[in-house]
Design a protein around this motif. Structure first.
Motif, PDB file in Angstrom:
ATOM      1  N   GLU A  68       2.822 -33.885 -12.382  1.00 19.82           N
ATOM      2  CA  GLU A  68       2.007 -33.046 -11.186  1.00 19.82           C
ATOM      3  C   GLU A  68       2.201 -31.414 -11.448  1.00 19.82           C
ATOM      4  N   ALA A  72      -0.941 -28.808 -12.864  1.00 21.02           N
ATOM      5  CA  ALA A  72      -1.002 -27.544 -11.948  1.00 21.02           C
ATOM      6  C   ALA A  72      -1.026 -26.542 -13.039  1.00 21.02           C
ATOM      7  N   GLY A 136      -5.518 -31.372  -6.808  1.00 22.22           N
ATOM      8  CA  GLY A 136      -5.505 -30.042  -7.494  1.00 22.22           C
ATOM      9  C   GLY A 136      -6.797 -29.664  -8.212  1.00 22.22           C
ATOM     10  N   ARG A 267      -3.066 -25.753  -0.582  1.00 25.02           N
ATOM     11  CA  ARG A 267      -1.622 -25.939  -0.957  1.00 25.02           C
ATOM     12  C   ARG A 267      -0.544 -25.054  -0.763  1.00 25.02           C
ATOM     13  N   SER A 271       2.364 -22.515  -4.874  1.00 20.43           N
ATOM     14  CA  SER A 271       1.842 -23.334  -5.831  1.00 20.43           C
ATOM     15  C   SER A 271       0.319 -22.868  -5.773  1.00 20.43           C
TER      16      SER A 271
END
Length: 292
Positions: A68, A72, A136, A267, A271
């Motif tokens: 993850e 990202a 994402g 989010r 982030s």
């Protein structure tokens, strides 16, 4: 291996290869092949496979957190490109009604402040938009609040509460909404949508029997069907709606009124891109000025 990591994250979130494939547009066999390739490359298994489910093992849980982070960071490379916080791209998902109302004002204000930033509007229904923010693939989304709890890592901000009305042909003006609802053919807001689920819940709780005739998700299409005299419909009165067309009347539900909650899914702040947070603020400000 980025594609394989993306597939791995989808399987971890959705529990089975089939469910993950449906969400990211792959067949079950393609998902299985990608996971097998990833496990071979890493040199260890990621899942304990039991029946149709795929449960992360200890190594898989550790790998998920790293995957993850990797996805990202990869997404942010293209958006930042070494530029300052006053540039980049914001990907905002949106349901149709928001795209032609307060989202327009928000984008105009955002671009006036940050002309170096690009905006990509991704259309979709609320369920898909929620999954895209979670994965994402988009930064924020304007959508209907789901009838279930959001994933713990996502945040919800209410923007607008839209009251439902009974839309009916003009000849039915003055009738009690419950009489009109039970006596005319019913044009149903699609039950697979979050808004349609609200209608279905209302009908069941009110113990009202309707004569189902047509079911669809497009609100403007529902309005036009009512204007043609094909039946009545329970739909939200949106900021984008404007005056109802000729031949249509809106019967208020009075004390029985229920609402469609429109909001922002984001989010966690740590982030998020700074420019995405700025667009979110403009969206919130624009929505606060909407009169429904």
């Amino acid at each position: 291996m980025l594609r394989e990591f993306k597939t791995f994250i989808a399987v971890a979130r959705h529990g089975t290869f089939a469910s993950a494939g449906a969400r990211i547009g792959l067949t079950q066999s393609a998902v299985s092949a990608q996971i097998h390739r990833l496990e071979q490359e890493l040199g260890f298994a990621l899942f304990d496979r039991t029946g149709r489910s795929a449960r992360l093992n200890a190594a898989g849980r550790e790998t998920l957190a790293l995957a993850e982070e990797l996805m990202a960071l990869y997404a942010r490379i293209g958006e930042h490109g070494g530029a300052t916080e006053r540039s980049g791209m914001v990907r905002v998902g949106s349901i149709a009604s928001a795209q032609v109302s307060f989202l327009i004002d928000a984008m105009a204000a955002f671009r006036a402040e940050l002309p170096g930033c690009r905006i990509r509007v991704v259309p979709g229904v609320s369920l898909n938009l929620l999954g895209q923010v979670d994965a994402g693939e988009i930064d924020i989304a304007v959508m209907i609040r789901p009838p279930f709890a959001l994933p713990s890592e996502l945040e919800w901000r209410t923007l607008v509460m839209e009251p439902f009305v009974l839309l009916a042909p003009a000849a039915m003006a003055g009738q009690a909404w419950s009489d009109a609802l039970e006596s005319a053919p019913f044009i149903r807001y699609d039950r697979s949508s979050f808004g349609g689920r609200l209608v279905d819940q209302f009908l069941r709780q009110s113990r009202l029997a309707v004569q189902d005739a047509i079911e669809l998700d497009e609100l403007q299409g529902i309005v036009q069907l009512v204007a043609r005299g094909l039946g009545v419909a329970l739909i939200p009165q949106t900021a984008a709606q404007g005056p109802w067309p000729l031949g249509v009347t809106a019967l208020p539900l009075g004390d029985n009124t229920f609402h469609r909650e429109i909001g922002l899914v984001e989010r966690p702040r740590h982030s998020r891109q700074p420019v995405a947070s700025r667009l979110a603020e403009y969206i919130s400000e624009a929505a606060s000025g909407c009169k429904v």
